[in-house]
Every structure is written in structure tokens, then in C-alpha cells.
Design a protein around this motif. Structure first.
Motif, PDB file in Angstrom:
ATOM      1  N   GLY A 517       0.792  -1.220   0.000  1.00 50.12           N
ATOM      2  CA  GLY A 517       0.000   0.000   0.000  1.00 50.12           C
ATOM      3  C   GLY A 517       0.822   1.266   0.000  1.00 50.12           C
ATOM      4  O   GLY A 517       0.481   2.239  -0.689  1.00 50.12           O
ATOM      5  N   GLY A 518       1.932   1.273   0.754  1.00 52.80           N
ATOM      6  CA  GLY A 518       2.748   2.481   0.825  1.00 52.80           C
ATOM      7  C   GLY A 518       3.331   2.855  -0.522  1.00 52.80           C
ATOM      8  O   GLY A 518       3.271   4.016  -0.952  1.00 52.80           O
ATOM      9  N   MET A 519       3.886   1.867  -1.222  1.00 49.15           N
ATOM     10  CA  MET A 519       4.505   2.158  -2.503  1.00 49.15           C
ATOM     11  C   MET A 519       3.448   2.470  -3.562  1.00 49.15           C
ATOM     12  O   MET A 519       3.612   3.368  -4.393  1.00 49.15           O
ATOM     13  N   LEU A 520       2.320   1.740  -3.544  1.00 47.23           N
ATOM     14  CA  LEU A 520       1.255   2.020  -4.506  1.00 47.23           C
ATOM     15  C   LEU A 520       0.719   3.433  -4.341  1.00 47.23           C
ATOM     16  O   LEU A 520       0.462   4.137  -5.323  1.00 47.23           O
ATOM     17  N   ARG A 521       0.556   3.847  -3.103  1.00 46.02           N
ATOM     18  CA  ARG A 521       0.064   5.196  -2.845  1.00 46.02           C
ATOM     19  C   ARG A 521       1.025   6.225  -3.437  1.00 46.02           C
ATOM     20  O   ARG A 521       0.604   7.226  -4.037  1.00 46.02           O
ATOM     21  N   ALA A 522       2.308   5.952  -3.293  1.00 45.91           N
ATOM     22  CA  ALA A 522       3.316   6.876  -3.831  1.00 45.91           C
ATOM     23  C   ALA A 522       3.263   6.938  -5.352  1.00 45.91           C
ATOM     24  O   ALA A 522       3.477   8.002  -5.951  1.00 45.91           O
ATOM     25  N   PHE A 523       2.947   5.798  -6.003  1.00 42.31           N
ATOM     26  CA  PHE A 523       2.885   5.781  -7.464  1.00 42.31           C
ATOM     27  C   PHE A 523       1.796   6.719  -7.999  1.00 42.31           C
ATOM     28  O   PHE A 523       1.865   7.148  -9.156  1.00 42.31           O
ATOM     29  N   HIS A 524       0.800   7.021  -7.187  1.00 39.52           N
ATOM     30  CA  HIS A 524      -0.294   7.887  -7.627  1.00 39.52           C
ATOM     31  C   HIS A 524       0.059   9.368  -7.519  1.00 39.52           C
ATOM     32  O   HIS A 524      -0.761  10.228  -7.876  1.00 39.52           O
ATOM     33  N   PHE A 525       1.245   9.678  -7.041  1.00 38.82           N
ATOM     34  CA  PHE A 525       1.625  11.080  -6.838  1.00 38.82           C
ATOM     35  C   PHE A 525       2.887  11.451  -7.624  1.00 38.82           C
ATOM     36  O   PHE A 525       3.740  12.182  -7.147  1.00 38.82           O
ATOM     37  N   GLY A 526       3.024  10.913  -8.811  1.00 43.18           N
ATOM     38  CA  GLY A 526       4.117  11.316  -9.681  1.00 43.18           C
ATOM     39  C   GLY A 526       5.385  10.522  -9.458  1.00 43.18           C
ATOM     40  O   GLY A 526       6.320  11.013  -8.805  1.00 43.18           O
ATOM     41  N   ALA A 527       5.428   9.311 -10.003  1.00 45.50           N
ATOM     42  CA  ALA A 527       6.608   8.455  -9.856  1.00 45.50           C
ATOM     43  C   ALA A 527       7.450   8.507 -11.125  1.00 45.50           C
ATOM     44  O   ALA A 527       6.936   8.286 -12.225  1.00 45.50           O
ATOM     45  N   PRO A 528       8.760   8.801 -11.016  1.00 47.12           N
ATOM     46  CA  PRO A 528       9.606   8.828 -12.209  1.00 47.12           C
ATOM     47  C   PRO A 528       9.965   7.411 -12.647  1.00 47.12           C
ATOM     48  O   PRO A 528       9.982   6.486 -11.828  1.00 47.12           O
ATOM     49  N   PRO A 529      10.246   7.199 -13.918  1.00 52.39           N
ATOM     50  CA  PRO A 529      10.841   5.912 -14.312  1.00 52.39           C
ATOM     51  C   PRO A 529      12.150   5.725 -13.555  1.00 52.39           C
ATOM     52  O   PRO A 529      12.934   6.669 -13.421  1.00 52.39           O
ATOM     53  N   HIS A 530      12.370   4.522 -13.037  1.00 52.22           N
ATOM     54  CA  HIS A 530      13.584   4.310 -12.246  1.00 52.22           C
ATOM     55  C   HIS A 530      13.984   2.838 -12.286  1.00 52.22           C
ATOM     56  O   HIS A 530      13.193   1.963 -12.644  1.00 52.22           O
ATOM     57  N   GLY A 531      15.221   2.585 -11.934  1.00 52.31           N
ATOM     58  CA  GLY A 531      15.724   1.215 -11.924  1.00 52.31           C
ATOM     59  C   GLY A 531      16.964   1.122 -11.057  1.00 52.31           C
ATOM     60  O   GLY A 531      17.547   2.136 -10.659  1.00 52.31           O
ATOM     61  N   GLY A 532      17.344  -0.098 -10.764  1.00 50.73           N
ATOM     62  CA  GLY A 532      18.512  -0.273  -9.900  1.00 50.73           C
ATOM     63  C   GLY A 532      19.008  -1.687  -9.872  1.00 50.73           C
ATOM     64  O   GLY A 532      18.609  -2.539 -10.679  1.00 50.73           O
ATOM     65  N   ILE A 533      19.865  -1.939  -8.895  1.00 52.89           N
ATOM     66  CA  ILE A 533      20.553  -3.224  -8.773  1.00 52.89           C
ATOM     67  C   ILE A 533      21.215  -3.251  -7.397  1.00 52.89           C
ATOM     68  O   ILE A 533      21.298  -2.212  -6.724  1.00 52.89           O
ATOM     69  N   ALA A 534      21.680  -4.421  -6.978  1.00 55.42           N
ATOM     70  CA  ALA A 534      22.290  -4.507  -5.647  1.00 55.42           C
ATOM     71  C   ALA A 534      23.343  -5.619  -5.607  1.00 55.42           C
ATOM     72  O   ALA A 534      23.090  -6.706  -5.088  1.00 55.42           O
ATOM     73  N   PRO A 535      24.547  -5.381  -6.151  1.00 53.12           N
ATOM     74  CA  PRO A 535      25.609  -6.402  -6.091  1.00 53.12           C
ATOM     75  C   PRO A 535      25.975  -6.763  -4.656  1.00 53.12           C
ATOM     76  O   PRO A 535      26.090  -5.889  -3.789  1.00 53.12           O
ATOM     77  N   GLY A 536      26.159  -8.052  -4.404  1.00 57.65           N
ATOM     78  CA  GLY A 536      26.484  -8.511  -3.061  1.00 57.65           C
ATOM     79  C   GLY A 536      27.926  -8.216  -2.681  1.00 57.65           C
ATOM     80  O   GLY A 536      28.862  -8.656  -3.364  1.00 57.65           O
ATOM     81  N   VAL A 537      28.121  -7.479  -1.609  1.00 55.38           N
ATOM     82  CA  VAL A 537      29.472  -7.139  -1.141  1.00 55.38           C
ATOM     83  C   VAL A 537      30.227  -8.399  -0.725  1.00 55.38           C
ATOM     84  O   VAL A 537      31.406  -8.568  -1.034  1.00 55.38           O
ATOM     85  N   ASP A 538      29.553  -9.305  -0.019  1.00 53.79           N
ATOM     86  CA  ASP A 538      30.210 -10.523   0.449  1.00 53.79           C
ATOM     87  C   ASP A 538      30.741 -11.338  -0.728  1.00 53.79           C
ATOM     88  O   ASP A 538      31.857 -11.872  -0.693  1.00 53.79           O
ATOM     89  N   ARG A 539      29.941 -11.447  -1.784  1.00 51.61           N
ATOM     90  CA  ARG A 539      30.361 -12.231  -2.952  1.00 51.61           C
ATOM     91  C   ARG A 539      31.478 -11.533  -3.725  1.00 51.61           C
ATOM     92  O   ARG A 539      32.364 -12.190  -4.264  1.00 51.61           O
ATOM     93  N   ILE A 540      31.419 -10.209  -3.798  1.00 46.74           N
ATOM     94  CA  ILE A 540      32.506  -9.470  -4.455  1.00 46.74           C
ATOM     95  C   ILE A 540      33.831  -9.755  -3.757  1.00 46.74           C
ATOM     96  O   ILE A 540      34.842 -10.068  -4.396  1.00 46.74           O
ATOM     97  N   VAL A 541      33.839  -9.656  -2.434  1.00 47.35           N
ATOM     98  CA  VAL A 541      35.071  -9.895  -1.678  1.00 47.35           C
ATOM     99  C   VAL A 541      35.494 -11.353  -1.797  1.00 47.35           C
ATOM    100  O   VAL A 541      36.693 -11.653  -1.894  1.00 47.35           O
TER     101      VAL A 541
END
Length: 596
Positions: A517-541
Motif C-alpha cells: 500500500g505504501g509504494m502504490l500510494r506513492a505511485f499515484h503522486f508522480g513516480a519517475p521511471p527508475h531502476g537499480g541493482i544490488a551487487p552482493g558485497v560478500d560475494r565481491i570480496v
């Protein structure tokens, strides 16, 4: 002079000869050679040799004291820096040209008999090491790994900040969320019968930060998942480089992460080559060519789908099945043992065996199944594989997923054994075009195959007009040397597309609003196109340290059973605390207690 040290154990050099110094550290090792006592003193910065010679002032008292102390005793010593002489220089030590003639010793911290050797790897088991992790971390390899981790995280912060990202923190106590793993739950004292959840990832919060207008976010984020351990996964908690960007497409995310990963692995990779740019491999192509969505590209071999060749074959082992072939060139000199060992390897993965043939100089086939292949089969097979004389061909037949699992692993093992494997290199790739949905084999239900917050390729039109199993998502994984470092996606930021995607996966509109509900509510008030990623620090090391087990790069990990053997967690809670949390315990079927 300072109470404990004028110098560290790793900084003295020949230029310091003649100086009176004070050092503090751990008694690392000791040798008595004809009355001359040598002691290695160790601290965070290095090791220096102490010496006590007969005839020097205070010899008896100092020699007796140093000679009787247990290893790992913490000492403060005073002495004078002297040169070793050319024949006694130790090139393996940064301080190898000098030693300290000791004049005074003070014990700062006594040590009992240690349970395993610190100055050598004595093969002690992991459980014992984790029980005494504070001792294990004194070992050179472990100390080096943890310092590498610290340096990598510092470099990540510097690189992300230089690229215009802002380091922002997100909550640890939040609501439960169906993100693919079990949550760790925290009971609320103030709100009886309700629970917080530790975040599996800051997924919703980082998207909310984009909606709030922060544009470029990163965080070295702690994540908590109640899942089983693996060699590349630590149970309980892990850390990731969490990244989110506004007004971006897939290639924009790739550009940032490729730059950071390339610089990071060049800086800390010990001279190993980093291949760049990273190839983009569609998911279905990866499964066909490599048998895995996290392919190890150091193996210079590929699989080929030859199902069509054997579709109408009289060879019952292949007829009507999915058949994948692996061509391994330059095997003419390989003995029969090479084939037998690969067969045993495949059986260890659950296969019934590993069929194979070898291509002769006249393009005829020899081997256990050669007699079952017709001339037409042989010609079509050699053309499909572009297989010349001296090539060995291995086959897997059965269901697609089963064949992929076995032949994907055989591909890498065969490449290692046959000399088609690159050492001392980091081979990255992007896996792209993941299916948005998949069918649960047990229930037949359509489910999300990856991140449920991803944008489907084609948007709402694709969800409305295509078979759900044909819809692709703007989802991607980054893989290095067969290790998945991260998943990511261009996010679904439009409410109607989100409702429809979740509807296909079996969620009602009411359930989506309750869960998100929190994120859906935010989508109704002007959400920009966005994207991301999250490489694992433990695996990198883990990759940079060349460690096969992720727990070797974490200071205080849980063991494979999700236990902290040093601190004794998880542990029982007394009745008073349970009452405060409005909890009671009931016996389990095994006689243990369960929370209720």
C-alpha cells in the motif's frame, strides 16, 4: 615515550637502526637457538623479530620471561633496532632487515593455551574456528580477507559518491514483504500480536526515495533472509551495494555498474585481467548455451541443442527427448580415464550416465554410443557442432531443466580438464530478458519468476495481449566467473501495470494494496521511471580474495546451521521477556519449543 608503543610491528626498517623503540603486540612464535632467543611479535600492521642474546644487559630476566610465556600473550617490549646482517635477512617480512634487541618486557594480556595454531593452518574444522573466531581472525589469511573487505567497501563509497550518488539509509524494522525468502520477524511489545520484519532488501524504500526526488541513491545495505547456507550465501544476513537511479533505462544502470565493477576488480584483483565491456546474454540463450543463468565464461566451451537431429531417431535414449551436446576439441590425446571421470562427475550431479563419442580423422565416430547413430545422424551432428577430428562430444538427454543442470556443470568441468579454461581472469556478463512469469510445476500456478516490481517489456499491452509465459521483463543479473553478484531491474512505476502483473500471479487488487500500500500510494503522486541493482558485497570480496566459501570473508558469520557459535545465538528467552512481548511457547513434535 608512549605508554605502549613508539612504533608498530610493521613499520621499522634499516633506516631505524640504532633507535630505542617500544612495541606492543602478540607473541606470535618463539625459537631458542643455542641460548639465543628469537621471538616474533605481531600486531595489526605486521611482524617484527625480537632477539635476546647472552651477555646483554638483563639477559637472564628478559630471556626467562619471554621463554616462559604462552603464544598469543600480549606484550610490551623495549629495545634497540639492530641490523640482521646480509645472511640473516628475511625477504618475506617487510621488517626482515632488522630485529629488536630486547631490554625490557611487560605482559599486557596473559593468554591461556590456545585451541588451535595461529601461525600456521593446522586444518582445524570450521565449527571450532567459528567458536573461537576472535582467534581465527588473528590468522594472516583471515586478517587479510577482512582488511580487503574494508578496503573494497571504502572504494565503493568513493566511486559511487564520485558518480553523483548519495548514500542514504533505510529502515531496519519494517513490514513483512513477499520477496522470495522467509522474513526474520521481530515481535512488537507495544502492539500485541504484531511483528516487524527485518528487510530482505531495501527494495520498496529505495524506490520511494526515487519517488521522493533523490535521483541517485546507494547504500552498503544489511539484508536479512531466513534461508539455508551455501558456499556463496551466508545464512541470516548479508551486505549489498544497493543502488537506485531515476530517469534511466537498462543501459544506464549497466554503464554505472560496469564502471564501478571494472575499477574495483582491477584495483583489488591482484593483477587478474578484467574483461570489458560485459557481454549481454539473453536468459534463454544462456540456458541453452551454458546450461545456467549464471554462466562461467572462463570455460571456452558451449552447449548445442541437437534435439531436432534425434527427434525421430531409433536410438531410444535420445528419441523424443531434449538433447544437448558438448563438443570438446583437441582431445585426441586424452585417455579413456578422461571420459570415465567426466561420466562419474555427471552421475554425482544426478545423471544416469554421460553418453559420448569421439570424432576420428575420417569424421567417423567411435565410443559407447557410436553404433546407435546413423550416417545421417552423424553428418547432421558434426555439421551442427562444427566438430572436426580429435573432438569429443558429450550428450545429455531428458527434461530441459535436468539436462541444463547436468550439462552446464559438465561444460565447466570438461573445460578445466581439457585445457579450455581461462585462469587468472574475471569474466563478467549481464543476463538479460528474463521471463516475467513462470509456472509452478507442483501447483500449475503462474508465479513471478524474478522481482515482482519489475517493468514488463511492452508494458500493459504485453500483459493484456501475450501468453504470460512469453512476457519478458526489464530484469537483469550481473555474473562473474559463474557467481551471481546481483539481480536488478527497471521498476514498474505505473499502478495499473502493477495491479495487472500481480493479478496474473494470483494476487487480488485488495491483496496488492494490503501488501504494498505504501509504494502504490506513492505511485499515484508522480513516480519517475527508475531502476537499480544490488551487487552482493560478500560475494565481491569472496571473488577478489579467491575464497571458495563466503564465510571466509565475513568477520563474524553464522555457521551453516545459522548459529553464532561464539556468542551463542539463537538463544532461549526467559518467561519475563516473553510476557513483555505477549508471546508464549508450545512444545514441538521433537520436544523443542515453538513460539505461539
Amino acid at each position: 615515550m608512549h605508554r605502549y608503543r613508539s612504533h608498530t610491528c610493521g613499520e621499522l626498517r634499516s633506516a631505524d637502526i640504532g633507535q630505542d623503540v617500544r612495541l606492543s603486540g602478540w607473541l606470535h612464535n618463539r625459537r631458542n637457538l643455542g641460548g639465543i632467543l628469537f621471538v616474533d611479535l605481531r600486531d595489526h600492521y605486521g611482524v617484527v623479530q625480537l632477539v635476546v642474546r647472552p651477555g646483554t644487559a638483563g639477559y637472564d630476566a628478559v630471556s626467562e620471561r619471554l621463554g616462559s610465556l604462552s603464544k598469543e600473550t600480549v606484550l610490551r617490549v623495549d629495545g634497540t633496532v639492530t641490523g640482521r646482517g646480509a645472511e640473516n635477512v628475511n625477504p618475506e617480512l617487510a621488517t626482515g632487515e632488522i630485529e629488536i634487541e630486547v631490554s625490557d618486557v611487560e605482559v599486557l594480556g596473559a593468554a591461556e593455551q590456545i585451541p588451535f595454531t595461529i601461525n600456521a593452518d593446522d586444518g582445524v574444522g570450521e565449527e571450532r574456528r567459528l567458536e573461537y573466531r576472535f582467534l581465527d581472525l588473528r590468522r594472516e589469511r583471515m586478517h587479510r580477507n577482512i582488511m580487503l573487505r574494508s578496503a573494497v567497501i571504502a572504494a565503493i563509497r568513493q566511486k559511487m559518491t564520485a558518480l553523483g550518488f548519495n548514500e542514504l539509509t533505510t529502515p531496519i524494522l519494517s513490514a513483512t514483504s513477499p520477496e522470495g525468502a522467509r522474513d526474520f520477524l521481530v515481535p512488537s511489545r507495544l502492539h500485541p500480536g504484531t511483528f516487524y520484519a527485518l528487510p530482505q532488501a531495501p527494495q520498496q524504500f529505495k524506490q520511494l526515495l526515487m519517488i521522493a526526488g533523490f535521483d541517485r541513491y546507494f547504500q552498503i545495505a544489511p539484508c536479512f533472509r531466513d534461508e539455508d547456507a551455501r558456499a556463496d550465501r551466508s545464512p541470516g544476513e548479508f551486505y549489498q551495494l544497493d543502488v537506485e537511479m531515476s530517469f534511466v533505462e537498462q543501459e544506464d544502470v549497466f554503464g554505472v555498474i560496469e564502471k564501478v565493477m571494472t575499477e574495483l576488480f582491477v584495483e583489488f584483483g591482484g593483477g587478474r585481467h578484467v574483461t570489458s565491456p560485459f557481454p549481454r546474454i539473453p536468459f534463454r540463450e544462456a540456458m541453452l548455451k551454458y546450461g545456467s543463468d549464471k554462466p562461467d565464461l572462463r570455460a571456452r566451451l558451449e552447449l548445442t541443442d541437437v534435439s531436432g537431429i534425434f527427434a525421430g531417431s531409433d536410438f531410444k535414449a535420445f528419441a523424443g527427448k531434449h538433447v544437448r551436446a558438448l563438443a570438446v576439441p583437441d582431445t585426441a590425446a586424452q585417455p579413456r580415464k578422461f571420459f570415465d571421470q567426466l561420466g562419474e562427475f555427471a552421475v554425482g550431479l544426478g545423471a544416469k550416465g554421460l553418453a559420448w563419442v569421439r570424432v576420428g580423422e575420417d569424421r567417423t565416430l567411435t565410443g559407447p554410443i557410436a553404433k546407435f547413430l546413423t550416417e545421417a545422424d552423424t553428418a547432421a551432428l558434426l555439421d551442427a557442432l562444427d566438430a572436426g577430428p580429435g573432438t569429443a562430444v558429450f550428450f545429455g538427454a531428458g527434461e530441459f531443466d535436468e539436462v541444463s543442470k547436468v550439462m552446464g556443470a559438465v561444460r565447466v568441468e570438461a573445460a578445466r580438464r581439457a585445457g579450455h579454461f581461462e585462469e587468472n581472469v574475471f569474466r563478467f556478463c549481464w543476463i538479460v530478458d528474463f521471463p516475467m512469469f513462470e509456472r509452478n510445476e507442483d501447483t500449475g500456478q503462474i508465479e513471478f519468476s524474478h522481482n515482482p516490481f519489475s517493468m514488463p517489456q511492452g508494458g500493459l499491452d504485453a500483459l493484456e495481449g501475450k501468453d504470460p509465459l512469453d512476457v519478458l521483463a526489464w530484469q537483469y543479473d550481473i555474473v562473474c566467473n559463474g557467481v551471481e553478484l546481483s539481480s536488478g531491474a527497471i521498476r514498474n512505476h505505473e499502478p495499473e501495470i502493477m495491479y495487472r502483473a500481480f493479478e496474473i500471479a494470483g494476487y487480488s487488487r485488495e491483496e496488492v494494496e494490503r501488501e504494498f500500500g505504501g509504494m502504490l500510494r506513492a505511485f499515484h503522486f508522480g513516480a519517475p521511471p527508475h531502476g537499480g541493482i544490488a551487487p552482493g558485497v560478500d560475494r565481491i570480496v569472496m571473488l577478489l580474495a579467491d575464497e571458495p566459501n563466503i564465510r571466509e570473508t565475513i568477520a563474524f558469520p553464522l555457521n551453516g546451521n545459522a548459529q553464532d557459535l561464539l556468542m551463542g545465538a539463537p538463544s532461549p528467552v526467559d518467561e519475563t521477556r516473553l510476557r513483555e512481548l505477549h508471546l508464549s511457547l508450545r512444545p514441538s513434535a521433537k520436544g523443542q519449543q515453538k513460539q505461539s
